[in-house]
Enzyme design. Structure first.
Site, PDB file in Angstrom:
ATOM      1  N   HIS A 265     -23.644 -36.869 -30.470  1.00  0.00           N
ATOM      2  CA  HIS A 265     -22.857 -35.795 -30.936  1.00  0.00           C
ATOM      3  C   HIS A 265     -21.974 -35.849 -32.343  1.00  0.00           C
ATOM      4  O   HIS A 265     -21.229 -36.923 -32.328  1.00  0.00           O
ATOM      5  CB  HIS A 265     -21.903 -35.166 -29.772  1.00  0.00           C
ATOM      6  CG  HIS A 265     -22.563 -34.738 -28.731  1.00  0.00           C
ATOM      7  ND1 HIS A 265     -22.075 -33.329 -28.172  1.00  0.00           N
ATOM      8  CD2 HIS A 265     -23.618 -35.061 -28.009  1.00  0.00           C
ATOM      9  CE1 HIS A 265     -23.098 -33.229 -27.290  1.00  0.00           C
ATOM     10  NE2 HIS A 265     -23.952 -33.909 -27.026  1.00  0.00           N
TER      11      HIS A 265
ATOM     12  N   TYR B 165     -12.870 -29.067 -25.157  1.00  0.00           N
ATOM     13  CA  TYR B 165     -11.532 -29.429 -24.441  1.00  0.00           C
ATOM     14  C   TYR B 165     -10.694 -28.126 -24.647  1.00  0.00           C
ATOM     15  O   TYR B 165     -10.226 -27.555 -25.681  1.00  0.00           O
ATOM     16  CB  TYR B 165     -10.607 -30.659 -25.458  1.00  0.00           C
ATOM     17  CG  TYR B 165     -11.433 -32.055 -25.023  1.00  0.00           C
ATOM     18  CD1 TYR B 165     -12.743 -32.153 -25.866  1.00  0.00           C
ATOM     19  CD2 TYR B 165     -10.813 -32.889 -24.620  1.00  0.00           C
ATOM     20  CE1 TYR B 165     -13.090 -33.339 -26.022  1.00  0.00           C
ATOM     21  CE2 TYR B 165     -11.492 -34.036 -24.444  1.00  0.00           C
ATOM     22  CZ  TYR B 165     -12.673 -34.435 -25.140  1.00  0.00           C
ATOM     23  OH  TYR B 165     -13.210 -35.484 -25.143  1.00  0.00           O
TER      24      TYR B 165
ATOM     25  N   PRO C 276      -7.953 -39.789 -19.507  1.00  0.00           N
ATOM     26  CA  PRO C 276      -9.451 -39.801 -19.960  1.00  0.00           C
ATOM     27  C   PRO C 276      -9.474 -38.827 -21.212  1.00  0.00           C
ATOM     28  O   PRO C 276     -10.501 -38.447 -21.658  1.00  0.00           O
ATOM     29  CB  PRO C 276     -10.442 -39.422 -18.793  1.00  0.00           C
ATOM     30  CG  PRO C 276      -9.241 -39.106 -17.665  1.00  0.00           C
ATOM     31  CD  PRO C 276      -7.906 -39.576 -18.004  1.00  0.00           C
TER      32      PRO C 276
ATOM     33  N   TYR D  66     -11.201 -40.072 -32.407  1.00  0.00           N
ATOM     34  CA  TYR D  66     -11.930 -39.726 -31.275  1.00  0.00           C
ATOM     35  C   TYR D  66     -13.243 -40.520 -31.414  1.00  0.00           C
ATOM     36  O   TYR D  66     -13.686 -41.270 -30.380  1.00  0.00           O
ATOM     37  CB  TYR D  66     -12.345 -38.450 -31.389  1.00  0.00           C
ATOM     38  CG  TYR D  66     -12.823 -37.760 -30.331  1.00  0.00           C
ATOM     39  CD1 TYR D  66     -14.376 -37.583 -30.107  1.00  0.00           C
ATOM     40  CD2 TYR D  66     -12.302 -37.455 -29.243  1.00  0.00           C
ATOM     41  CE1 TYR D  66     -15.150 -37.265 -29.007  1.00  0.00           C
ATOM     42  CE2 TYR D  66     -13.034 -36.943 -28.012  1.00  0.00           C
ATOM     43  CZ  TYR D  66     -14.305 -36.819 -27.790  1.00  0.00           C
ATOM     44  OH  TYR D  66     -15.173 -36.580 -26.818  1.00  0.00           O
TER      45      TYR D  66
HETATM   46  P1  FAS Z   1     -14.065 -50.929 -13.345  1.00  0.00           P
HETATM   47  O1  FAS Z   1     -12.684 -50.635 -12.747  1.00  0.00           O
HETATM   48  O2  FAS Z   1     -15.149 -49.850 -13.748  1.00  0.00           O
HETATM   49  O3  FAS Z   1     -14.966 -52.161 -12.857  1.00  0.00           O
HETATM   50  C1  FAS Z   1     -14.211 -53.165 -12.000  1.00  0.00           C
HETATM   51  C2  FAS Z   1     -14.969 -53.857 -11.131  1.00  0.00           C
HETATM   52  O4  FAS Z   1     -14.305 -54.878 -10.424  1.00  0.00           O
HETATM   53  C3  FAS Z   1     -15.098 -52.699 -10.055  1.00  0.00           C
HETATM   54  O5  FAS Z   1     -16.666 -52.745  -9.645  1.00  0.00           O
HETATM   55  C4  FAS Z   1     -14.616 -53.458  -8.614  1.00  0.00           C
HETATM   56  O6  FAS Z   1     -15.411 -53.226  -7.334  1.00  0.00           O
HETATM   57  C5  FAS Z   1     -14.404 -54.688  -9.057  1.00  0.00           C
HETATM   58  N1  FAS Z   1     -13.122 -55.409  -8.251  1.00  0.00           N
HETATM   59  C6  FAS Z   1     -11.989 -54.893  -8.175  1.00  0.00           C
HETATM   60  N2  FAS Z   1     -11.288 -56.038  -7.501  1.00  0.00           N
HETATM   61  C7  FAS Z   1     -12.222 -56.807  -7.273  1.00  0.00           C
HETATM   62  C8  FAS Z   1     -12.077 -58.123  -6.607  1.00  0.00           C
HETATM   63  N3  FAS Z   1     -10.831 -58.565  -6.130  1.00  0.00           N
HETATM   64  N4  FAS Z   1     -12.919 -59.246  -6.541  1.00  0.00           N
HETATM   65  C9  FAS Z   1     -14.010 -58.761  -7.082  1.00  0.00           C
HETATM   66  N5  FAS Z   1     -14.398 -57.575  -7.648  1.00  0.00           N
HETATM   67  C10 FAS Z   1     -13.415 -56.642  -7.714  1.00  0.00           C
HETATM   68  N6  FAS Z   1     -12.725 -43.367 -19.043  1.00  0.00           N
HETATM   69  C11 FAS Z   1     -13.287 -42.737 -19.868  1.00  0.00           C
HETATM   70  O7  FAS Z   1     -13.534 -43.003 -20.875  1.00  0.00           O
HETATM   71  N7  FAS Z   1     -13.573 -41.291 -19.563  1.00  0.00           N
HETATM   72  C12 FAS Z   1     -13.640 -40.732 -18.261  1.00  0.00           C
HETATM   73  O8  FAS Z   1     -13.834 -39.517 -18.129  1.00  0.00           O
HETATM   74  C13 FAS Z   1     -13.004 -41.656 -17.263  1.00  0.00           C
HETATM   75  N8  FAS Z   1     -12.864 -41.218 -16.079  1.00  0.00           N
HETATM   76  C14 FAS Z   1     -12.315 -42.197 -15.159  1.00  0.00           C
HETATM   77  C15 FAS Z   1     -12.246 -41.778 -13.619  1.00  0.00           C
HETATM   78  C16 FAS Z   1     -11.682 -42.557 -12.761  1.00  0.00           C
HETATM   79  C17 FAS Z   1     -11.614 -41.938 -11.231  1.00  0.00           C
HETATM   80  C18 FAS Z   1     -11.380 -43.861 -13.142  1.00  0.00           C
HETATM   81  C19 FAS Z   1     -10.843 -44.844 -12.054  1.00  0.00           C
HETATM   82  C20 FAS Z   1     -11.532 -44.243 -14.027  1.00  0.00           C
HETATM   83  C21 FAS Z   1     -12.091 -43.491 -15.348  1.00  0.00           C
HETATM   84  N9  FAS Z   1     -12.265 -43.786 -16.720  1.00  0.00           N
HETATM   85  C22 FAS Z   1     -12.578 -43.069 -17.652  1.00  0.00           C
HETATM   86  C23 FAS Z   1     -11.959 -44.989 -16.879  1.00  0.00           C
HETATM   87  C24 FAS Z   1     -13.248 -45.865 -16.672  1.00  0.00           C
HETATM   88  O9  FAS Z   1     -14.462 -45.460 -17.099  1.00  0.00           O
HETATM   89  C25 FAS Z   1     -12.999 -47.470 -17.078  1.00  0.00           C
HETATM   90  O10 FAS Z   1     -12.402 -47.329 -18.230  1.00  0.00           O
HETATM   91  C26 FAS Z   1     -14.259 -48.255 -16.837  1.00  0.00           C
HETATM   92  O11 FAS Z   1     -14.541 -47.923 -15.571  1.00  0.00           O
HETATM   93  C27 FAS Z   1     -13.280 -49.620 -17.197  1.00  0.00           C
HETATM   94  O12 FAS Z   1     -14.474 -50.588 -16.958  1.00  0.00           O
HETATM   95  P2  FAS Z   1     -14.059 -51.850 -16.204  1.00  0.00           P
HETATM   96  O13 FAS Z   1     -12.905 -52.296 -16.893  1.00  0.00           O
HETATM   97  O14 FAS Z   1     -15.429 -52.542 -15.962  1.00  0.00           O
HETATM   98  O15 FAS Z   1     -13.511 -51.573 -14.812  1.00  0.00           O
HETATM   99  C1  PHB Z   2     -16.915 -37.189 -19.313  1.00  0.00           C
HETATM  100  O1  PHB Z   2     -17.997 -36.778 -19.619  1.00  0.00           O
HETATM  101  O2  PHB Z   2     -16.684 -37.712 -17.827  1.00  0.00           O
HETATM  102  C2  PHB Z   2     -15.795 -37.135 -20.108  1.00  0.00           C
HETATM  103  C3  PHB Z   2     -15.930 -36.886 -21.514  1.00  0.00           C
HETATM  104  C4  PHB Z   2     -14.941 -36.812 -22.346  1.00  0.00           C
HETATM  105  C5  PHB Z   2     -13.705 -37.205 -21.929  1.00  0.00           C
HETATM  106  C6  PHB Z   2     -13.417 -37.529 -20.617  1.00  0.00           C
HETATM  107  C7  PHB Z   2     -14.530 -37.593 -19.647  1.00  0.00           C
HETATM  108  O3  PHB Z   2     -12.615 -37.101 -22.941  1.00  0.00           O
END
Ligand code: FAS
Ligand code: PHB
Length: 393
Positions: free
Chosen positions: A72, A201, A293, A384
């Site tokens: 994009h 957005y 996010p 961005y």
């Molecule tokens: P993660 O949380 O993905 O992974 C951590 C891992 O560690 C998990 O698999 C977990 O099971 C494991 N773990 C935890 N505790 C442990 C323990 N005690 N022992 C062993 N393993 C353990 N980012 C965006 O850019 N756009 C979005 O739209 C967006 N939406 C999101 C929505 C939600 C609900 C959440 C929570 C986050 C969102 N994020 C978004 C942010 C998300 O994408 C994170 O930045 C991304 O998952 C980060 O990846 P990790 O750092 O690998 O952490």
């Molecule tokens: C998504 O596609 O989940 C998404 C994209 C852009 C954002 C946040 C979430 O800023």
């Protein structure tokens, strides 16, 4: 058991780090407390910066992203029904973003790790890092009633916001900064054609909405909702009707609705822990910081932390540059705070906090100001698409 790096957490950060280290001949063991299917079932990010895409290629896990990811060169910001195109490529000398779901990234990295036959334990219980401030740290965990110990040189805490690594750092050795927003995002995933090619957005008097996607056949939408909102109060029909009311008229008219595949409410917070390291343990990604996010930065900041740790460890093992280890946190935090600030700024400008308050009027004015000219839109576009990664010298 012994390895060079124990990676706690098999989300995108842990998996990407493991794959990059492997390509440099550095051994790792990855641990996660849940199953791969559980990890793949979490619907999260959707926008990938070019730096992240480059790392996926370097990790040898980018084939599907290259084939299926959508590049994009613009995003739309709609303010009370009026579109303002942010022409990312034109404003940044050609930079773009890739729309490709975090679930797909995680799956591609899991498959790459399995194909390389690299060790790991899912369903690992009671994972604990030990002796992080010595030259011989180790990690213990339980699996099928047996306690295991892995001796290592370094521990990568990739275990997310609710993980075990950050809390294992003594309170007087770490400082935490946090801002919790008075609303969350209600997300819906559906196998319907996206309402628009570019992401929208949308700011409206009823609150923020985001139109994103996972492919030409799968859409991802979000609505700003009060924190007290209950998921069970949101039928699909209610979600679709509310989304239409927050979008420009043409988008509302052409929106294709359908049954949700997933619905969830994510709270919004900004959080940073300093420093991002303790002895030979390094906090990576959500383990060290969280952003709302709105700026699509969460996953991308995890990738830039991975880039820093991977490049430092490559120089440590390859050139004996142990001096670089002490710089991990400082290097990561410079980019993290930029991402935290940008995500806060986008959240602040695009969401409703207290209607018709002085603060809300100032937010409206700030958004109008930064959308008004190409030079001002460039400030938004450059952040961005993602600021450049810092060289590790
Ligand atoms: P993660 O949380 O993905 O992974 C951590 C891992 O560690 C998990 O698999 C977990 O099971 C494991 N773990 C935890 N505790 C442990 C323990 N005690 N022992 C062993 N393993 C353990 N980012 C965006 O850019 N756009 C979005 O739209 C967006 N939406 C999101 C929505 C939600 C609900 C959440 C929570 C986050 C969102 N994020 C978004 C942010 C998300 O994408 C994170 O930045 C991304 O998952 C980060 O990846 P990790 O750092 O690998 O952490
Ligand atoms: C998504 O596609 O989940 C998404 C994209 C852009 C954002 C946040 C979430 O800023």
């Amino acid at each position: 058991m012994k390895t060079q790096v124990v990676i706690i957490g098999s989300g995108p950060a842990g998996l990407l780090l493991g794959q990059l280290l492997h390509r440099q001949g550095i051994d790792s063991v990855i641990l996660d407390r849940v199953t791969p299917d559980y990890i793949l079932g979490r619907i999260r990010a959707g926008v990938i910066e070019n730096g992240f895409a480059r790392l996926m290629r370097e990790a040898g896990a980018a084939a599907r992203m290259t084939a299926e990811g959508e590049v994009h060169d613009a995003v739309e910001i709609a303010v009370h029904g009026v579109y303002h195109k942010i022409d990312l490529a034109a404003l940044t000398g050609g930079a773009t973003v890739t729309v490709y779901g975090q679930t797909e990234i995680t799956q591609d990295l899991m498959q790459a790790r399995a194909a390389a036959g690299l060790p790991g334990f899912y369903g690992a219980e009671n994972v604990r890092p030990h002796d992080m401030t010595t030259d011989h740290p180790y990690v213990t965990f339980e699996k099928d009633g047996v306690t295991h110990r892995i001796d290592c040189d370094y521990i990568a805490g990739c275990d997310g916001f609710h993980g075990v690594c950050r809390p294992s750092i003594p309170k007087h050795k770490i400082r935490e900064y946090e801002r919790v927003y008075p609303f969350g995002w209600l997300g819906l995933l559906a196998d319907t054609p996206p309402v628009n090619y570019e992401l929208i957005y949308a700011k409206s008097d009823r609150g923020f909405a985001l139109c994103s996607k996972r492919s030409a056949r799968r859409s991802r939408y979000y609505l700003q909702v009060p924190l007290a909102e209950k998921l069970e109060d949101w039928s699909d029909d209610r979600f679709w009707e509310e989304l239409k009311r927050r979008l420009p008229a043409d988008a509302a008219a052409r929106l294709v609705t359908g049954p949700s595949l997933e619905k969830s409410i994510a709270p919004l917070r900004s959080f940073v822990a300093e420093p991002l390291q303790y002895g030979r343990m390094f906090l990576v990604g959500d383990a060290g910081h969280i952003v709302p996010p709105t700026g699509a930065k969460g996953l991308n900041l995890a990738a830039s932390d991975v880039n820093t740790l991977y490049r430092i460890l490559t120089k440590v093992y390859g050139q004996g540059r142990t001096d670089l280890l002490a710089r991990y946190s400082e290097i990561c935090l410079r980019r993290v705070w930029n991402g935290v600030r940008f995500s806060w700024w986008m959240t602040d400008m695009l969401h409703h906090f207290e209607r018709d308050s002085m603060e809300d009027k100032i937010r409206d004015s700030e958004l109008d100001f930064f959308l008004a000219t190409p030079d001002r839109r460039r400030i938004l576009a450059e952040q961005y698409v993602g600021l450049p990664y810092e060289e590790i010298e």
